[in-house]
Design a protein around this motif. Structure first.
Motif, PDB file in Angstrom:
ATOM      1  N   ILE A  10      62.844  41.931  57.381  1.00 37.53           N
ATOM      2  CA  ILE A  10      62.032  42.470  56.288  1.00 37.53           C
ATOM      3  C   ILE A  10      60.605  41.952  56.453  1.00 37.53           C
ATOM      4  O   ILE A  10      60.393  40.763  56.692  1.00 37.53           O
ATOM      5  N   THR A  11      59.672  42.837  56.320  1.00 38.81           N
ATOM      6  CA  THR A  11      58.256  42.470  56.276  1.00 38.81           C
ATOM      7  C   THR A  11      57.708  42.890  54.925  1.00 38.81           C
ATOM      8  O   THR A  11      57.659  44.082  54.615  1.00 38.81           O
ATOM      9  N   SER A  12      57.304  41.901  54.128  1.00 38.47           N
ATOM     10  CA  SER A  12      56.761  42.223  52.807  1.00 38.47           C
ATOM     11  C   SER A  12      55.280  42.586  52.946  1.00 38.47           C
ATOM     12  O   SER A  12      54.558  42.037  53.786  1.00 38.47           O
ATOM     13  N   VAL A  13      54.855  43.523  52.118  1.00 34.73           N
ATOM     14  CA  VAL A  13      53.481  44.012  52.194  1.00 34.73           C
ATOM     15  C   VAL A  13      52.917  44.165  50.788  1.00 34.73           C
ATOM     16  O   VAL A  13      53.652  44.237  49.812  1.00 34.73           O
ATOM     17  N   VAL A  14      51.598  44.175  50.743  1.00 33.27           N
ATOM     18  CA  VAL A  14      50.862  44.537  49.529  1.00 33.27           C
ATOM     19  C   VAL A  14      50.158  45.848  49.819  1.00 33.27           C
ATOM     20  O   VAL A  14      49.459  45.965  50.826  1.00 33.27           O
ATOM     21  N   GLN A  15      50.359  46.816  48.959  1.00 28.95           N
ATOM     22  CA  GLN A  15      49.719  48.103  49.130  1.00 28.95           C
ATOM     23  C   GLN A  15      48.618  48.263  48.084  1.00 28.95           C
ATOM     24  O   GLN A  15      48.821  47.942  46.916  1.00 28.95           O
ATOM     25  N   ALA A  16      47.484  48.734  48.532  1.00 35.71           N
ATOM     26  CA  ALA A  16      46.330  48.858  47.637  1.00 35.71           C
ATOM     27  C   ALA A  16      45.456  50.008  48.104  1.00 35.71           C
ATOM     28  O   ALA A  16      45.502  50.425  49.264  1.00 35.71           O
ATOM     29  N   THR A  17      44.673  50.508  47.181  1.00 33.35           N
ATOM     30  CA  THR A  17      43.733  51.588  47.471  1.00 33.35           C
ATOM     31  C   THR A  17      42.321  51.029  47.483  1.00 33.35           C
ATOM     32  O   THR A  17      41.983  50.178  46.654  1.00 33.35           O
ATOM     33  N   GLY A  18      41.532  51.486  48.415  1.00 30.65           N
ATOM     34  CA  GLY A  18      40.156  51.001  48.515  1.00 30.65           C
ATOM     35  C   GLY A  18      39.234  52.075  49.049  1.00 30.65           C
ATOM     36  O   GLY A  18      39.627  53.222  49.282  1.00 30.65           O
ATOM     37  N   THR A  19      37.984  51.684  49.268  1.00 20.29           N
ATOM     38  CA  THR A  19      36.949  52.591  49.752  1.00 20.29           C
ATOM     39  C   THR A  19      36.354  52.040  51.034  1.00 20.29           C
ATOM     40  O   THR A  19      36.118  50.837  51.148  1.00 20.29           O
ATOM     41  N   ILE A  20      36.117  52.926  51.983  1.00 16.73           N
ATOM     42  CA  ILE A  20      35.512  52.533  53.252  1.00 16.73           C
ATOM     43  C   ILE A  20      33.995  52.457  53.061  1.00 16.73           C
ATOM     44  O   ILE A  20      33.373  53.384  52.532  1.00 16.73           O
ATOM     45  N   VAL A  60      36.994  47.994  54.528  1.00 17.04           N
ATOM     46  CA  VAL A  60      37.687  48.590  53.390  1.00 17.04           C
ATOM     47  C   VAL A  60      37.693  47.558  52.276  1.00 17.04           C
ATOM     48  O   VAL A  60      38.135  46.416  52.478  1.00 17.04           O
ATOM     49  N   ALA A  61      37.209  47.944  51.110  1.00 17.46           N
ATOM     50  CA  ALA A  61      37.271  47.080  49.928  1.00 17.46           C
ATOM     51  C   ALA A  61      38.467  47.532  49.103  1.00 17.46           C
ATOM     52  O   ALA A  61      38.365  48.469  48.314  1.00 17.46           O
ATOM     53  N   ALA A  62      39.616  46.880  49.319  1.00 10.59           N
ATOM     54  CA  ALA A  62      40.862  47.273  48.663  1.00 10.59           C
ATOM     55  C   ALA A  62      41.045  46.473  47.377  1.00 10.59           C
ATOM     56  O   ALA A  62      40.878  45.252  47.364  1.00 10.59           O
ATOM     57  N   ALA A  63      41.388  47.160  46.298  1.00  7.28           N
ATOM     58  CA  ALA A  63      41.612  46.507  45.001  1.00  7.28           C
ATOM     59  C   ALA A  63      43.051  46.010  44.944  1.00  7.28           C
ATOM     60  O   ALA A  63      43.983  46.807  44.825  1.00  7.28           O
ATOM     61  N   THR A  64      43.239  44.698  45.048  1.00  6.07           N
ATOM     62  CA  THR A  64      44.569  44.100  45.034  1.00  6.07           C
ATOM     63  C   THR A  64      44.807  43.394  43.706  1.00  6.07           C
ATOM     64  O   THR A  64      43.898  42.784  43.134  1.00  6.07           O
ATOM     65  N   ASP A  65      46.028  43.465  43.237  1.00  9.84           N
ATOM     66  CA  ASP A  65      46.388  42.850  41.963  1.00  9.84           C
ATOM     67  C   ASP A  65      46.295  41.335  42.050  1.00  9.84           C
ATOM     68  O   ASP A  65      46.495  40.740  43.116  1.00  9.84           O
ATOM     69  N   GLU A  66      45.982  40.708  40.922  1.00  7.69           N
ATOM     70  CA  GLU A  66      45.839  39.249  40.911  1.00  7.69           C
ATOM     71  C   GLU A  66      47.124  38.538  41.321  1.00  7.69           C
ATOM     72  O   GLU A  66      47.081  37.440  41.874  1.00  7.69           O
ATOM     73  N   SER A  69      65.321  55.786  50.371  1.00  7.11           N
ATOM     74  CA  SER A  69      64.005  56.411  50.526  1.00  7.11           C
ATOM     75  C   SER A  69      62.926  55.451  50.073  1.00  7.11           C
ATOM     76  O   SER A  69      63.065  54.785  49.048  1.00  7.11           O
ATOM     77  N   PRO A  70      61.819  55.364  50.816  1.00  5.85           N
ATOM     78  CA  PRO A  70      60.739  54.457  50.401  1.00  5.85           C
ATOM     79  C   PRO A  70      60.052  54.979  49.164  1.00  5.85           C
ATOM     80  O   PRO A  70      60.016  56.188  48.916  1.00  5.85           O
ATOM     81  N   PRO A  71      59.513  54.104  48.348  1.00  7.23           N
ATOM     82  CA  PRO A  71      58.844  54.533  47.132  1.00  7.23           C
ATOM     83  C   PRO A  71      57.522  55.192  47.441  1.00  7.23           C
ATOM     84  O   PRO A  71      56.985  55.073  48.531  1.00  7.23           O
ATOM     85  N   ARG A  72      57.000  55.910  46.454  1.00  8.70           N
ATOM     86  CA  ARG A  72      55.660  56.469  46.616  1.00  8.70           C
ATOM     87  C   ARG A  72      54.648  55.342  46.682  1.00  8.70           C
ATOM     88  O   ARG A  72      54.891  54.236  46.225  1.00  8.70           O
ATOM     89  N   PHE A  73      53.455  55.660  47.243  1.00  6.92           N
ATOM     90  CA  PHE A  73      52.423  54.640  47.419  1.00  6.92           C
ATOM     91  C   PHE A  73      52.018  54.068  46.069  1.00  6.92           C
ATOM     92  O   PHE A  73      51.820  54.767  45.105  1.00  6.92           O
ATOM     93  N   GLY A  74      51.913  52.743  46.039  1.00  7.59           N
ATOM     94  CA  GLY A  74      51.508  52.069  44.822  1.00  7.59           C
ATOM     95  C   GLY A  74      52.663  51.737  43.912  1.00  7.59           C
ATOM     96  O   GLY A  74      52.438  51.317  42.784  1.00  7.59           O
ATOM     97  N   ALA A  75      53.907  51.877  44.389  1.00  9.77           N
ATOM     98  CA  ALA A  75      55.038  51.529  43.536  1.00  9.77           C
ATOM     99  C   ALA A  75      55.058  50.036  43.273  1.00  9.77           C
ATOM    100  O   ALA A  75      54.583  49.242  44.080  1.00  9.77           O
ATOM    101  N   PRO A  76      55.564  49.592  42.127  1.00 11.31           N
ATOM    102  CA  PRO A  76      55.587  48.153  41.816  1.00 11.31           C
ATOM    103  C   PRO A  76      56.507  47.412  42.747  1.00 11.31           C
ATOM    104  O   PRO A  76      57.419  47.987  43.343  1.00 11.31           O
TER     105      PRO A  76
END
Length: 456
Positions: free
Chosen positions: A50-60, A272-278, A448-455
């Motif tokens: 298992i590889t855990s990841v943080v998914q976030a949205t940002g702007t280039i 990329v400036a990605a907004a990651t949760d605290e 099935s993998p969750p949609r992007f940004g799932a908790p």
């Protein structure tokens, strides 16, 4: 009577038919009971990595973007750069109408010349006053010498008058002459002091004139600087990514410098400036290799590296996020500033571990609360697994015979949004866990993998 006669004549056949009817009714009742028992979708517990990841949205964005503003107000007369133009440091980008500022330069230069002339005039006055002082000093010396002679002569006249050689009138005239001589000396001293005071005043005026000259020099320098600011130049080598002015447009710089151009220094190195949760920032490490995708190239995955987590937090609707900066190479300029990036940042990795499907962790059977509490108590489920999930404790449900479910407490580790690591709990690879009710279309596929940004 006919039924009785028929029964007497066909007793064996009647008994067989009755037994068959009873058997059919009993079978139907059993099938109906089994149909009423609930059935559940299940997923298998697996073993693997298992590889855990943080998914976030940002702007280039470019690594360095310099906004070029106008320091002075005016009308745009020429524009020499457009979107995507390659520019060099010092290259002219636009020109404001300089007529007003040229007039200000001429006025400031005239004021400076006037101040310099005034200073020179006062310096010449000092020379003249110094000559007057010397004249007054010489005149004072002359009057003092005459006063000494008058004093001696008066004494002789008085002595001769007392001896009767000269008359009393002559003695009075001598004394009057002495007093006149002394008065002339005092007048000469006053005149000398006055000329000295005037010289000191003129010196002060000269210093004031020098200060005025410096003020006018500053005003001229300001006017010349404003005139130079009418020519807007590029401060760096780069590419114009924004142009906010056109010929004939008025630029007002009264409160703040309006941005007329934005120049990206280097589009081959971007971020990329990605907004990651605290809650995720504590697991993100500087230097971690990250991946991201963009809408323009949905089938491609781009790679970068985490370079910083900016300390400037952003709070939107009580959600605190931090900007995680991912730098990457863009040698062919494929990715453009402003594009939305969907970043995936690894935060942990384990191999050869028991993996629980995330759908099993999300599932709770649709039972009454009293029934759920009874099952939790019977199976010694800790409160943390039911409510707060403190320490990673969760609840999974294992199917048993007769359509029943048994809750199990498990301690979860890292997750890849499809599977979660099992740290502790009575679950092993190959076990089946409930993920939903059969026939419930709202239940997602357990693998099935969750949609992007799932908790998490």
């Amino acid at each position: 009577m006919r039924f009785h006669e028929y029964y007497q004549n066909h007793r064996g056949l009647t008994l067989v038919l009755a037994a068959a009817l009873i058997a059919i009714l009993a079978g139907g009742w059993a099938v109906r009971r089994r149909a009423d028992d609930p059935t559940y979708l299940t997923a298998e517990v697996q073993r693997g990595g298992i590889t855990s990841v943080v998914q976030a949205t940002g702007t280039i964005n470019p690594l360095t973007t310099v906004p070029v503003g106008s320091y002075v107000s005016g009308t745009v007369k020429y524009v020499f750069a457009d979107f995507n133009s390659r520019v060099e440091a010092g290259q002219v980008l636009a020109q404001l109408d300089p007529e007003v500022y040229q007039a200000q330069v001429i006025q400031a230069r005239g004021n400076l010349e006037n101040a310099i002339a005034n200073q020179k005039n006062l310096e010449a006055t000092i020379t003249a006053q110094q000559a007057v002082i010397k004249t007054n000093e010489a005149n004072l010396e002359k009057l003092k010498a005459a006063d000494v002679y008058s004093d001696a002569n008066t004494k002789r006249v008085i002595d001769l008058a007392e001896q009767g050689v000269l008359s009393k009138d002559q003695a009075d005239q001598a004394q009057s002459g002495l007093r006149q001589s002394q008065a002339q000396v005092r007048a000469a001293e006053a005149q000398l002091n006055q000329s000295v005071a005037q010289l000191a005043e003129t010196h002060a005026q000269v210093e004031q004139a020098k200060a005025q000259v410096k003020t006018m020099q500053g005003a001229l320098a300001l006017a010349e600087a404003n005139l130079r600011y009418c020519t807007i130049v590029s401060p760096i080598d780069g590419t114009v990514v924004a142009k906010n002015v056109t010929v004939g447009q008025s630029v007002a710089a009264s409160l703040q410098a309006p941005i007329v151009f934005s120049i990206a220094q280097d589009l081959t190195r971007m971020q990329v400036a990605a907004a990651t949760d605290e809650s995720d920032t504590g697991n993100i490490k500087i230097g971690t290799e990250a991946t991201f995708q963009v809408d323009a190239f949905p089938s491609e995955t781009f790679r970068g590296r985490v370079s910083a987590i900016r300390l400037n937090a952003t709070t939107i609707q009580n959600v605190v996020t931090y900007s995680t900066i991912i730098t990457f190479d863009n040698p062919d300029g494929k990715l453009l500033p402003g594009e939305t990036a969907y970043a995936t940042i690894p935060t942990g990795d384990v191999s050869d571990t028991v993996k629980i499907p995330n759908a099993a962790l999300r599932f709770t059977p649709p039972l009454a609360n009293s029934m759920l509490r009874q099952l939790y108590e019977q199976n010694q489920i800790p409160p943390a697994a039911i409510t707060s999930h403190a320490g990673g404790w969760r609840v999974v449900w294992k199917p048993e015979a007769g359509g029943k479910l048994r809750p199990l407490a498990v301690r979860a580790g890292i997750t890849d949004y499809t599977f979660t690591q099992l740290i502790a709990g009575d679950v092993k690879a190959g076990d089946l866990l409930a993920t939903g009710e059969a026939g419930n279309s709202a239940v997602a596929s357990p693998t099935s993998p969750p949609r992007f940004g799932a908790p998490r």
